[in-house]
Design an enzyme around this catalytic site. Structure first.
Site, PDB file in Angstrom:
ATOM      1  N   HIS A  72       4.143 -25.423   7.351  1.00 26.74           N
ATOM      2  CA  HIS A  72       3.431 -24.928   8.531  1.00 26.74           C
ATOM      3  C   HIS A  72       2.140 -25.709   8.731  1.00 26.74           C
ATOM      4  O   HIS A  72       1.243 -25.645   7.909  1.00 26.74           O
ATOM      5  CB  HIS A  72       3.146 -23.429   8.399  1.00 26.74           C
ATOM      6  CG  HIS A  72       4.354 -22.591   8.712  1.00 26.74           C
ATOM      7  ND1 HIS A  72       4.304 -21.453   9.455  1.00 26.74           N
ATOM      8  CD2 HIS A  72       5.656 -22.764   8.393  1.00 26.74           C
ATOM      9  CE1 HIS A  72       5.519 -20.957   9.591  1.00 26.74           C
ATOM     10  NE2 HIS A  72       6.355 -21.731   8.945  1.00 26.74           N
ATOM     11  N   TYR A 200      -1.128 -14.316  14.243  1.00 30.73           N
ATOM     12  CA  TYR A 200      -2.069 -13.271  13.812  1.00 30.73           C
ATOM     13  C   TYR A 200      -2.636 -12.646  15.085  1.00 30.73           C
ATOM     14  O   TYR A 200      -3.313 -13.343  15.849  1.00 30.73           O
ATOM     15  CB  TYR A 200      -3.213 -13.870  12.991  1.00 30.73           C
ATOM     16  CG  TYR A 200      -2.839 -14.301  11.576  1.00 30.73           C
ATOM     17  CD1 TYR A 200      -3.005 -13.424  10.507  1.00 30.73           C
ATOM     18  CD2 TYR A 200      -2.343 -15.573  11.319  1.00 30.73           C
ATOM     19  CE1 TYR A 200      -2.684 -13.811   9.203  1.00 30.73           C
ATOM     20  CE2 TYR A 200      -2.012 -15.966  10.015  1.00 30.73           C
ATOM     21  CZ  TYR A 200      -2.185 -15.082   8.967  1.00 30.73           C
ATOM     22  OH  TYR A 200      -1.872 -15.460   7.690  1.00 30.73           O
ATOM     23  N   PRO A 292      -4.406  -8.924   2.568  1.00 34.70           N
ATOM     24  CA  PRO A 292      -3.466 -10.040   2.774  1.00 34.70           C
ATOM     25  C   PRO A 292      -3.741 -10.901   4.009  1.00 34.70           C
ATOM     26  O   PRO A 292      -3.068 -11.917   4.204  1.00 34.70           O
ATOM     27  CB  PRO A 292      -2.104  -9.342   2.884  1.00 34.70           C
ATOM     28  CG  PRO A 292      -2.403  -7.925   3.210  1.00 34.70           C
ATOM     29  CD  PRO A 292      -3.744  -7.607   2.666  1.00 34.70           C
ATOM     30  N   LYS A 296      -4.206 -15.057   0.666  1.00 34.21           N
ATOM     31  CA  LYS A 296      -4.869 -15.687  -0.477  1.00 34.21           C
ATOM     32  C   LYS A 296      -4.512 -15.089  -1.847  1.00 34.21           C
ATOM     33  O   LYS A 296      -4.850 -15.667  -2.883  1.00 34.21           O
ATOM     34  CB  LYS A 296      -6.400 -15.592  -0.311  1.00 34.21           C
ATOM     35  CG  LYS A 296      -6.940 -16.514   0.746  1.00 34.21           C
ATOM     36  CD  LYS A 296      -6.899 -17.964   0.297  1.00 34.21           C
ATOM     37  CE  LYS A 296      -6.937 -18.940   1.434  1.00 34.21           C
ATOM     38  NZ  LYS A 296      -5.737 -19.740   1.624  1.00 34.21           N
ATOM     39  N   TYR A 384      -7.886 -21.693   4.990  1.00 36.13           N
ATOM     40  CA  TYR A 384      -6.497 -21.226   5.006  1.00 36.13           C
ATOM     41  C   TYR A 384      -5.604 -22.120   4.144  1.00 36.13           C
ATOM     42  O   TYR A 384      -4.752 -21.629   3.407  1.00 36.13           O
ATOM     43  CB  TYR A 384      -5.966 -21.163   6.442  1.00 36.13           C
ATOM     44  CG  TYR A 384      -4.729 -20.298   6.584  1.00 36.13           C
ATOM     45  CD1 TYR A 384      -4.827 -18.942   6.877  1.00 36.13           C
ATOM     46  CD2 TYR A 384      -3.457 -20.847   6.403  1.00 36.13           C
ATOM     47  CE1 TYR A 384      -3.698 -18.140   6.989  1.00 36.13           C
ATOM     48  CE2 TYR A 384      -2.316 -20.057   6.518  1.00 36.13           C
ATOM     49  CZ  TYR A 384      -2.447 -18.704   6.809  1.00 36.13           C
ATOM     50  OH  TYR A 384      -1.323 -17.927   6.911  1.00 36.13           O
TER      51      TYR A 384
HETATM   52  P1  RFL Z   1       1.743  -9.048  -9.810  1.00 36.94           P
HETATM   53  O1  RFL Z   1       2.631  -9.725  -8.834  1.00 36.94           O
HETATM   54  O2  RFL Z   1       1.287  -7.671  -9.478  1.00 36.94           O
HETATM   55  O3  RFL Z   1       2.486  -9.056 -11.205  1.00 36.94           O
HETATM   56  C1  RFL Z   1       2.026  -8.318 -12.303  1.00 36.94           C
HETATM   57  C2  RFL Z   1       3.205  -7.997 -13.197  1.00 36.94           C
HETATM   58  O4  RFL Z   1       2.734  -7.276 -14.335  1.00 36.94           O
HETATM   59  C3  RFL Z   1       3.606  -6.175 -14.592  1.00 36.94           C
HETATM   60  N1  RFL Z   1       2.838  -5.139 -15.306  1.00 36.94           N
HETATM   61  C4  RFL Z   1       2.934  -4.949 -16.634  1.00 36.94           C
HETATM   62  N2  RFL Z   1       3.650  -5.571 -17.578  1.00 36.94           N
HETATM   63  C5  RFL Z   1       3.525  -5.129 -18.847  1.00 36.94           C
HETATM   64  N3  RFL Z   1       2.702  -4.098 -19.194  1.00 36.94           N
HETATM   65  C6  RFL Z   1       1.958  -3.462 -18.286  1.00 36.94           C
HETATM   66  N4  RFL Z   1       1.147  -2.453 -18.631  1.00 36.94           N
HETATM   67  C7  RFL Z   1       2.036  -3.888 -16.935  1.00 36.94           C
HETATM   68  N5  RFL Z   1       1.467  -3.482 -15.785  1.00 36.94           N
HETATM   69  C8  RFL Z   1       1.952  -4.252 -14.817  1.00 36.94           C
HETATM   70  C9  RFL Z   1       4.073  -5.736 -13.198  1.00 36.94           C
HETATM   71  O5  RFL Z   1       5.309  -5.030 -13.268  1.00 36.94           O
HETATM   72  C10 RFL Z   1       4.209  -7.089 -12.489  1.00 36.94           C
HETATM   73  O6  RFL Z   1       5.501  -7.636 -12.623  1.00 36.94           O
HETATM   74  O7  RFL Z   1       0.421  -9.904 -10.090  1.00 36.94           O
HETATM   75  P2  RFL Z   1       0.219 -11.492 -10.140  1.00 36.94           P
HETATM   76  O8  RFL Z   1       1.264 -12.149 -10.962  1.00 36.94           O
HETATM   77  O9  RFL Z   1      -1.220 -11.694 -10.442  1.00 36.94           O
HETATM   78  O10 RFL Z   1       0.497 -11.991  -8.630  1.00 36.94           O
HETATM   79  C11 RFL Z   1      -0.334 -11.623  -7.580  1.00 36.94           C
HETATM   80  C12 RFL Z   1       0.452 -11.547  -6.265  1.00 36.94           C
HETATM   81  O11 RFL Z   1       1.580 -10.724  -6.463  1.00 36.94           O
HETATM   82  C13 RFL Z   1      -0.386 -11.012  -5.098  1.00 36.94           C
HETATM   83  O12 RFL Z   1      -1.696 -11.513  -5.139  1.00 36.94           O
HETATM   84  C14 RFL Z   1       0.214 -11.395  -3.730  1.00 36.94           C
HETATM   85  O13 RFL Z   1       1.464 -10.791  -3.542  1.00 36.94           O
HETATM   86  C15 RFL Z   1      -0.708 -10.980  -2.574  1.00 36.94           C
HETATM   87  N6  RFL Z   1      -0.144 -11.253  -1.257  1.00 36.94           N
HETATM   88  C16 RFL Z   1      -0.191 -12.519  -0.702  1.00 36.94           C
HETATM   89  N7  RFL Z   1      -0.710 -13.543  -1.395  1.00 36.94           N
HETATM   90  C17 RFL Z   1      -0.707 -14.810  -0.884  1.00 36.94           C
HETATM   91  O14 RFL Z   1      -1.208 -15.736  -1.557  1.00 36.94           O
HETATM   92  N8  RFL Z   1      -0.138 -15.100   0.345  1.00 36.94           N
HETATM   93  C18 RFL Z   1       0.412 -14.122   1.121  1.00 36.94           C
HETATM   94  O15 RFL Z   1       0.964 -14.434   2.184  1.00 36.94           O
HETATM   95  C19 RFL Z   1       0.375 -12.764   0.620  1.00 36.94           C
HETATM   96  N9  RFL Z   1       0.912 -11.759   1.318  1.00 36.94           N
HETATM   97  C20 RFL Z   1       0.434 -10.196  -0.524  1.00 36.94           C
HETATM   98  C21 RFL Z   1       0.950 -10.494   0.772  1.00 36.94           C
HETATM   99  C22 RFL Z   1       0.514  -8.907  -1.038  1.00 36.94           C
HETATM  100  C23 RFL Z   1       1.084  -7.897  -0.299  1.00 36.94           C
HETATM  101  N10 RFL Z   1       1.153  -6.605  -0.890  1.00 36.94           N
HETATM  102  C24 RFL Z   1       2.302  -5.782  -0.877  1.00 36.94           C
HETATM  103  C25 RFL Z   1       0.086  -6.153  -1.740  1.00 36.94           C
HETATM  104  C26 RFL Z   1       1.518  -9.490   1.539  1.00 36.94           C
HETATM  105  C27 RFL Z   1       1.559  -8.186   1.014  1.00 36.94           C
HETATM  106  C28 RFL Z   1       2.155  -7.113   1.917  1.00 36.94           C
HETATM  107  C1  PHB Z   2       3.947 -12.931   4.730  1.00 37.54           C
HETATM  108  O1  PHB Z   2       4.747 -13.738   5.239  1.00 37.54           O
HETATM  109  O2  PHB Z   2       4.321 -11.980   4.030  1.00 37.54           O
HETATM  110  C2  PHB Z   2       2.489 -13.102   4.986  1.00 37.54           C
HETATM  111  C3  PHB Z   2       2.046 -14.241   5.649  1.00 37.54           C
HETATM  112  C4  PHB Z   2       0.691 -14.381   5.900  1.00 37.54           C
HETATM  113  C5  PHB Z   2      -0.194 -13.408   5.489  1.00 37.54           C
HETATM  114  C6  PHB Z   2       0.249 -12.287   4.812  1.00 37.54           C
HETATM  115  C7  PHB Z   2       1.606 -12.132   4.552  1.00 37.54           C
HETATM  116  O3  PHB Z   2      -1.531 -13.560   5.765  1.00 37.54           O
END
Ligand code: RFL
Ligand code: PHB
Length: 389
Positions: A72, A200, A292, A296, A384
């Site tokens: 993108h 957005y 989100p 980041k 970004y």
């Molecule tokens: P995770 O993914 O939460 O993984 C942590 C893992 O640890 C396990 N765990 C345990 N294991 C053993 N013992 C325990 N006591 C434990 N407690 C927990 C969990 O089961 C899990 O498997 O953290 P990690 O690896 O630091 O990764 C972080 C990312 O997942 C998170 O920052 C992103 O998903 C955020 N996010 C986005 N980030 C981006 O860079 N670009 C995006 O476009 C973006 N979109 C988003 C997002 C997060 C979203 N939600 C649902 C919060 C969109 C959404 C909707």
């Molecule tokens: C996504 O595709 O899930 C997504 C993309 C951009 C964002 C957050 C989530 O800022």
């Protein structure tokens, strides 16, 4: 048993760190509380910075991403019925990569399995002991039996609700937090994306985001109330509301269909300092959360992994503690900038319940400034696509 690094959490940060260490001959065990399928069922991030992509390559897990991901070069911002583009490529010479967190995680699990690295799923009651000594160890329960792993270091990659951050005494830690008065309701549907770039949207009815996973898989979000429940939102109600929030010409060509996933995520900014206590290092969501809006979260997790990986390499290969000693400081310097950007994008694009007419005028002026100013667009683009490591 004994290993060099125990990684608590088998999400993207833990898996990426494990794979990078493995390729340098450093032994690591990943302890994951859930099953593999459960972790892969979580629909989260979609946008990867180039820094993340490079790490995935270095981890030897980028092959499918290189084939399937979408590049993108820009994004669309809309408000009311106006819209403008931000050209990442023009302003920064680089772009972002669209490839779902689910796929990244799957590729890392596969890479880990292919090299025979140890991952313990359904590890219950994980506890970190002696983190402030030279002989830390981790205990957990698997199939009803308590196990113990002695190690040199513990990487706390267990997300916001994990045990790692809680292991650091409150007297040592300072938490910074902002909770936003709304959430995001997201759906995944097997429909062609409404636009080839993300949209957005700031609308009088609240924020909306049009994203995607591939040519026939769309991801859409709308700002919702914190008191809303997923069950309250039929697919039809979601599509109707999305249409009202995005530019009319996009609404007209929106293809709808049944949702295959629907969930609500609250929005929060959070940072804990420091990110190290003795031989325990926090990585990713365990140490910080961003709303989100700036895409980041996963990307800041990756920059932590980068600093920790290089710090550990320096320790094992050169017997030099400089990298791990400066881990927290280096990681936090970058994280606070991503926190600022995510907070700013969130403030720019959402409707806040307590916004008065003056606040609305400010938001509108900021959007118009962004639309008209090359410098403002360059600043957005620079953040970004990701600040340098
Ligand atoms: P995770 O993914 O939460 O993984 C942590 C893992 O640890 C396990 N765990 C345990 N294991 C053993 N013992 C325990 N006591 C434990 N407690 C927990 C969990 O089961 C899990 O498997 O953290 P990690 O690896 O630091 O990764 C972080 C990312 O997942 C998170 O920052 C992103 O998903 C955020 N996010 C986005 N980030 C981006 O860079 N670009 C995006 O476009 C973006 N979109 C988003 C997002 C997060 C979203 N939600 C649902 C919060 C969109 C959404 C909707
Ligand atoms: C996504 O595709 O899930 C997504 C993309 C951009 C964002 C957050 C989530 O800022």
């Amino acid at each position: 048993m004994r290993t060099q690094v125990v990684i608590v959490g088998g999400g993207p940060s833990g898996l990426l760190l494990g794979q990078l260490l493995h390729r340098k001959g450093i032994d690591a065990v990943v302890l994951e509380r859930k099953t593999r399928d459960y972790v892969l069922g979580r629909i989260r991030a979609g946008i990867l910075e180039q820094g993340f992509v490079s790490l995935l390559r270095e981890a030897g897990a980028a092959e499918r991403m290189e084939r399937e991901a979408f590049i993108h070069d820009g994004t669309i911002i809309s408000y009311d019925d106006a819209q403008f583009g931000i050209d990442f490529k023009k302003h920064t010479g680089t772009s972002v990569v669209l490839y779902g967190q689910t796929e990244v995680t799957r590729d890392l699990y596969d890479a880990r399995a292919a090299v025979g690295a140890k991952t313990v799923f359904e590890a219950a009651d994980v506890a970190i002991h002696g983190a402030d000594t030279d002989a830390p160890y981790v205990t957990y329960v698997k199939d009803g039996r308590e196990e113990r792993i002695d190690c040199d270091f513990v990487a706390g990659c267990d997300g916001f609700h994990g045990v790692s951050r809680q292991t650091i005494p409150e007297s040592v830690r300072t938490d910074y937090e902002k909770v936003y008065p709304f959430g995001w309701l997201g759906i995944l549907s097997e429909t062609p994306p409404v636009n080839d770039e993300l949209i957005y949207a700031n609308s009088t009815r609240g924020f909306a985001l049009c994203s995607m996973r591939n040519a026939n898989l769309s991801r859409y979000y709308i700002q919702c109330s914190l008191s809303d429940h997923v069950e309250d939102w039929s697919d039809q109600a979601f599509w109707d509301e999305l249409r009202r929030r995005i530019p009319a010409e996009a609404a007209d060509r929106l293809v709808t269909g049944p949702s295959i996933e629907k969930s609500i995520a609250p929005l929060r900014s959070f940072v804990t300092e420091p990110m190290r206590w003795g031989r325990l290092f926090l990585c990713g969501d365990a140490a910080h959360i961003v709303p989100p809006t700036g895409a980041k979260g996963l990307n800041t997790a990756a920059s932590d992994v980068h600093y920790l990986y290089h710090g550990l390499l320096q320790w094992y290969e050169e017997k030099d503690a400089e990298g791990i000693d400066r881990y927290s400081e280096k990681a936090l310097a970058r994280i606070w900038k991503a926190e600022r950007f995510s907070w700013w994008m969130t403030s720019l694009l959402h409707r806040f319940p307590d916004q008065d007419p003056f606040d609305l005028k400010m938001q509108r002026a900021e959007l118009e400034f962004l639309r008209d100013s090359d410098a403002a667009q360059a600043a957005l683009a620079q953040n970004y696509v990701g600040l340098p490591y």
